[in-house]
Motif scaffolding. Structure first.
Motif, PDB file in Angstrom:
ATOM      1  N   PHE A  50       0.716  -1.154   0.154  1.00  0.00           N
ATOM      2  CA  PHE A  50      -0.098  -0.114   0.010  1.00  0.00           C
ATOM      3  C   PHE A  50       0.918   1.244   0.112  1.00  0.00           C
ATOM      4  O   PHE A  50       2.043   1.056   0.446  1.00  0.00           O
ATOM      5  N   CYS A  51       0.384   2.295  -0.376  1.00  0.00           N
ATOM      6  CA  CYS A  51       1.027   3.709  -0.425  1.00  0.00           C
ATOM      7  C   CYS A  51       0.404   4.582   0.568  1.00  0.00           C
ATOM      8  O   CYS A  51       1.048   5.336   0.830  1.00  0.00           O
ATOM      9  N   GLY A  52      -0.740   4.521   0.681  1.00  0.00           N
ATOM     10  CA  GLY A  52      -1.609   5.574   1.469  1.00  0.00           C
ATOM     11  C   GLY A  52      -1.861   5.266   3.060  1.00  0.00           C
ATOM     12  O   GLY A  52      -0.861   5.437   3.794  1.00  0.00           O
ATOM     13  N   VAL A  53      -2.887   4.555   3.264  1.00  0.00           N
ATOM     14  CA  VAL A  53      -3.344   4.265   4.592  1.00  0.00           C
ATOM     15  C   VAL A  53      -4.151   2.996   4.713  1.00  0.00           C
ATOM     16  O   VAL A  53      -4.809   2.382   3.889  1.00  0.00           O
ATOM     17  N   VAL A  54      -3.495   2.340   5.780  1.00  0.00           N
ATOM     18  CA  VAL A  54      -4.381   1.170   6.285  1.00  0.00           C
ATOM     19  C   VAL A  54      -5.423   1.440   7.367  1.00  0.00           C
ATOM     20  O   VAL A  54      -4.955   2.044   8.297  1.00  0.00           O
ATOM     21  N   SER A  55      -6.614   1.179   7.154  1.00  0.00           N
ATOM     22  CA  SER A  55      -7.649   1.589   8.191  1.00  0.00           C
ATOM     23  C   SER A  55      -8.027   0.376   8.696  1.00  0.00           C
ATOM     24  O   SER A  55      -8.115  -0.854   8.010  1.00  0.00           O
ATOM     25  N   ALA A  56      -8.535   0.266   9.986  1.00  0.00           N
ATOM     26  CA  ALA A  56      -8.633  -0.959  10.819  1.00  0.00           C
ATOM     27  C   ALA A  56      -9.695  -0.516  11.918  1.00  0.00           C
ATOM     28  O   ALA A  56      -9.280  -1.092  13.071  1.00  0.00           O
ATOM     29  N   GLY A  57     -10.566   0.165  11.752  1.00  0.00           N
ATOM     30  CA  GLY A  57     -11.653   0.395  12.698  1.00  0.00           C
ATOM     31  C   GLY A  57     -12.813   1.091  12.325  1.00  0.00           C
ATOM     32  O   GLY A  57     -13.381   0.498  11.215  1.00  0.00           O
ATOM     33  N   PHE A  58     -13.251   2.145  13.023  1.00  0.00           N
ATOM     34  CA  PHE A  58     -14.578   2.792  12.371  1.00  0.00           C
ATOM     35  C   PHE A  58     -14.483   3.207  11.087  1.00  0.00           C
ATOM     36  O   PHE A  58     -15.486   3.037  10.160  1.00  0.00           O
ATOM     37  N   ASP A  59     -13.170   3.894  10.620  1.00  0.00           N
ATOM     38  CA  ASP A  59     -13.043   4.363   9.383  1.00  0.00           C
ATOM     39  C   ASP A  59     -13.118   3.181   8.084  1.00  0.00           C
ATOM     40  O   ASP A  59     -13.594   3.324   7.212  1.00  0.00           O
ATOM     41  N   ALA A  60     -12.507   1.983   8.488  1.00  0.00           N
ATOM     42  CA  ALA A  60     -12.776   0.790   7.941  1.00  0.00           C
ATOM     43  C   ALA A  60     -14.018   0.380   7.497  1.00  0.00           C
ATOM     44  O   ALA A  60     -14.438  -0.249   6.401  1.00  0.00           O
ATOM     45  N   THR A  61     -14.942   0.575   8.577  1.00  0.00           N
ATOM     46  CA  THR A  61     -16.364   0.101   8.538  1.00  0.00           C
ATOM     47  C   THR A  61     -17.088   1.369   7.613  1.00  0.00           C
ATOM     48  O   THR A  61     -17.840   0.596   6.733  1.00  0.00           O
ATOM     49  N   VAL A  62     -16.800   2.476   7.787  1.00  0.00           N
ATOM     50  CA  VAL A  62     -17.259   3.169   6.936  1.00  0.00           C
ATOM     51  C   VAL A  62     -17.117   3.002   5.346  1.00  0.00           C
ATOM     52  O   VAL A  62     -17.748   3.301   4.421  1.00  0.00           O
ATOM     53  N   ASN A  63     -15.849   2.903   5.324  1.00  0.00           N
ATOM     54  CA  ASN A  63     -15.192   2.296   3.809  1.00  0.00           C
ATOM     55  C   ASN A  63     -16.178   1.334   3.327  1.00  0.00           C
ATOM     56  O   ASN A  63     -16.191   1.229   2.162  1.00  0.00           O
ATOM     57  N   GLU A  64     -16.176   0.200   4.102  1.00  0.00           N
ATOM     58  CA  GLU A  64     -16.860  -0.967   3.776  1.00  0.00           C
ATOM     59  C   GLU A  64     -18.382  -0.434   3.105  1.00  0.00           C
ATOM     60  O   GLU A  64     -18.828  -1.082   2.279  1.00  0.00           O
ATOM     61  N   ARG A  65     -19.180   0.245   3.978  1.00  0.00           N
ATOM     62  CA  ARG A  65     -20.469   0.734   3.678  1.00  0.00           C
ATOM     63  C   ARG A  65     -20.106   1.657   2.378  1.00  0.00           C
ATOM     64  O   ARG A  65     -21.198   1.492   1.416  1.00  0.00           O
ATOM     65  N   ALA A  66     -19.320   2.658   2.436  1.00  0.00           N
ATOM     66  CA  ALA A  66     -19.249   3.605   0.951  1.00  0.00           C
ATOM     67  C   ALA A  66     -18.987   2.840  -0.292  1.00  0.00           C
ATOM     68  O   ALA A  66     -19.703   3.347  -1.065  1.00  0.00           O
ATOM     69  N   ASN A  67     -18.112   1.743   0.085  1.00  0.00           N
ATOM     70  CA  ASN A  67     -17.887   1.006  -1.353  1.00  0.00           C
ATOM     71  C   ASN A  67     -19.405   0.309  -1.740  1.00  0.00           C
ATOM     72  O   ASN A  67     -19.358  -0.110  -2.792  1.00  0.00           O
ATOM     73  N   ARG A  68     -20.165  -0.057  -0.879  1.00  0.00           N
ATOM     74  CA  ARG A  68     -21.461  -0.631  -1.513  1.00  0.00           C
ATOM     75  C   ARG A  68     -22.493   0.406  -1.958  1.00  0.00           C
ATOM     76  O   ARG A  68     -23.444   0.138  -2.498  1.00  0.00           O
ATOM     77  N   MET A  69     -22.245   1.585  -1.768  1.00  0.00           N
ATOM     78  CA  MET A  69     -23.328   2.660  -2.052  1.00  0.00           C
ATOM     79  C   MET A  69     -22.833   3.201  -3.614  1.00  0.00           C
ATOM     80  O   MET A  69     -21.905   3.517  -4.124  1.00  0.00           O
ATOM     81  N   THR A  70     -23.900   3.673  -4.014  1.00  0.00           N
ATOM     82  CA  THR A  70     -24.039   4.092  -5.503  1.00  0.00           C
ATOM     83  C   THR A  70     -24.215   5.588  -5.650  1.00  0.00           C
ATOM     84  O   THR A  70     -24.058   6.372  -6.820  1.00  0.00           O
ATOM     85  N   TRP A  71     -24.597   5.969  -4.449  1.00  0.00           N
ATOM     86  CA  TRP A  71     -25.195   7.407  -4.244  1.00  0.00           C
ATOM     87  C   TRP A  71     -24.802   7.946  -2.717  1.00  0.00           C
ATOM     88  O   TRP A  71     -25.172   7.263  -1.921  1.00  0.00           O
ATOM     89  N   PRO A  72     -24.453   9.294  -2.499  1.00  0.00           N
ATOM     90  CA  PRO A  72     -23.825   9.991  -3.413  1.00  0.00           C
ATOM     91  C   PRO A  72     -22.536   9.661  -4.123  1.00  0.00           C
ATOM     92  O   PRO A  72     -21.856   8.700  -3.411  1.00  0.00           O
ATOM     93  N   ARG A  73     -21.967  10.697  -5.110  1.00  0.00           N
ATOM     94  CA  ARG A  73     -20.636  10.340  -5.586  1.00  0.00           C
ATOM     95  C   ARG A  73     -19.607  11.375  -4.764  1.00  0.00           C
ATOM     96  O   ARG A  73     -20.032  12.450  -4.245  1.00  0.00           O
ATOM     97  N   GLY A  74     -18.276  11.138  -4.982  1.00  0.00           N
ATOM     98  CA  GLY A  74     -17.278  11.878  -4.533  1.00  0.00           C
ATOM     99  C   GLY A  74     -17.181  11.878  -3.144  1.00  0.00           C
ATOM    100  O   GLY A  74     -17.592  10.822  -2.181  1.00  0.00           O
ATOM    101  N   ARG A  75     -16.455  12.905  -2.258  1.00  0.00           N
ATOM    102  CA  ARG A  75     -16.190  12.679  -0.791  1.00  0.00           C
ATOM    103  C   ARG A  75     -17.479  12.676  -0.314  1.00  0.00           C
ATOM    104  O   ARG A  75     -17.555  12.014   1.031  1.00  0.00           O
ATOM    105  N   SER A  76     -18.550  13.173  -0.525  1.00  0.00           N
ATOM    106  CA  SER A  76     -19.742  13.045   0.208  1.00  0.00           C
ATOM    107  C   SER A  76     -20.242  11.660   0.650  1.00  0.00           C
ATOM    108  O   SER A  76     -21.118  11.520   1.693  1.00  0.00           O
ATOM    109  N   ARG A  77     -19.859  10.721  -0.347  1.00  0.00           N
ATOM    110  CA  ARG A  77     -20.327   9.333  -0.246  1.00  0.00           C
ATOM    111  C   ARG A  77     -19.809   8.982   1.374  1.00  0.00           C
ATOM    112  O   ARG A  77     -20.364   8.175   2.171  1.00  0.00           O
TER     113      ARG A  77
END
Length: 299
Positions: free
Chosen positions: A141-168
């Motif tokens: 990896f080059c950026g960041v490894v997430s292993a907490g609430f941020d990773a949970t948010v990432n998992e949900r965001a990846n399943r979402m199709t709306w909204p787009r961009g940072r607001s997702r």
């Protein structure tokens, strides 16, 4: 006259949900116009793109350029780390945190291509990379490894199709707040065991994730270190109040926030999924270490 190079250009067909599909062809057009030989990699899905890009690099190339977001950067990093092949980025994804950390213009395609063309004729910038070891596998990896609430948010965001961009990511975060709770972690940082209850743990090489959340604003890409970022327990209301400060990087003085420079760290906690550069790694435990100078970047 500038030297002619063979440049593999890998384009994510679904960057920004396909809404910036014009960026890839524009990059290819301008690199060719400079007299370089372009190996055009556009495939139907990411797995096919990864496989065919690897074949193209093995056939011989002077550089790899990825067009997309942090997921495409992660694909590129895992193909070129420690090979000596330089990696260029033209950001066009939902999250472009690695490009931003490297000073590549985000949101200005022509400026990003201008920088790329200049960098193709200059010595590459050498930066660090990290390695996540998990279940017998290793992922760069080059950026960041997430292993907490941020990773949970990432998992949900990846399943979402709306909204787009940072607001997702913000919408995903607000939805996950309902289950916000501290998690008991076992952490070993450079051989020192730590036990902590935390809402969020990240291990950062770059300063931001999630499309501009500057979780470690002082992170340096070429200092030979990673930064362990921990947010300890706080109420949901308090979390909502302090969260906006992450985007400006002004959260660093909060008593619930801690930073530790590390070379290696292992993380374990029940039911936690790790992400690296926004890409799913899998459940903890994981071991993370820095590899100084592993990447040569066109930046």
């Amino acid at each position: 006259m500038a030297a002619s190079l063979t440049v593999v250009i890998a384009v994510n067909p679904m960057a920004s949900f396909g809404h910036r599909a014009e960026v890839g062809p524009r990059v290819i057009e301008r690199v060719r116009a400079e007299g370089h030989t372009v190996v055009d990699m556009r495939e139907a899905n990411i797995e096919l793109l990864r496989r065919e890009t690897r074949r193209a690099l093995e056939a011989g190339a002077d550089a790899l350029v990825v067009v997309g977001g942090d997921g495409m950067v992660n694909l590129g990093v895992n193909l070129v780390a420690q090979t000596g092949t330089p990696l260029g980025i033209v950001p066009s994804g939902t999250g472009n945190d690695v490009a931003d950390g490297l000073g590549i213009p985000v949101g200005d395609t022509e400026a990003a291509i201008d920088l790329l063309l200049d960098a193709l004729q200059s010595p590459p910038r050498v930066i660090d990379a990290g390695v996540v070891r998990h279940g017998g596998l290793s992922t760069w990896f080059c950026g960041v490894v997430s292993a907490g609430f941020d990773a949970t948010v990432n998992e949900r965001a990846n399943r979402m199709t709306w909204p787009r961009g940072r607001s997702r990511y913000i919408v995903a975060l607000l939805r996950e707040l309902a289950t916000l709770r501290p998690i008991p972690y076992e952490v070993v940082a450079d051989g020192v065991p730590l036990e902590t209850k935390a809402l969020l743990i990240s291990v950062a090489n770059n300063r931001s994730l999630g499309g501009g959340m500057r979780i470690v604003p002082h992170a340096v890409l070429d200092d030979g270190m990673l930064d362990l970022f921990v947010v300890s327990a706080m109420s949901r209301l308090h979390f909502l109040r302090v969260f906006p400060r992450v985007f400006s990087g002004t959260h660093t003085d909060l008593p619930q926030v801690s930073f530790r420079a590390v070379k290696t760290v292992s993380l374990n906690a029940p039911g936690v999924i790790a992400y690296a550069d926004g890409e799913r790694i899998g459940p903890l435990p994981v071991e993370i270490s820095v590899v100084p100078g592993a990447l040569r970047m066109l930046a």
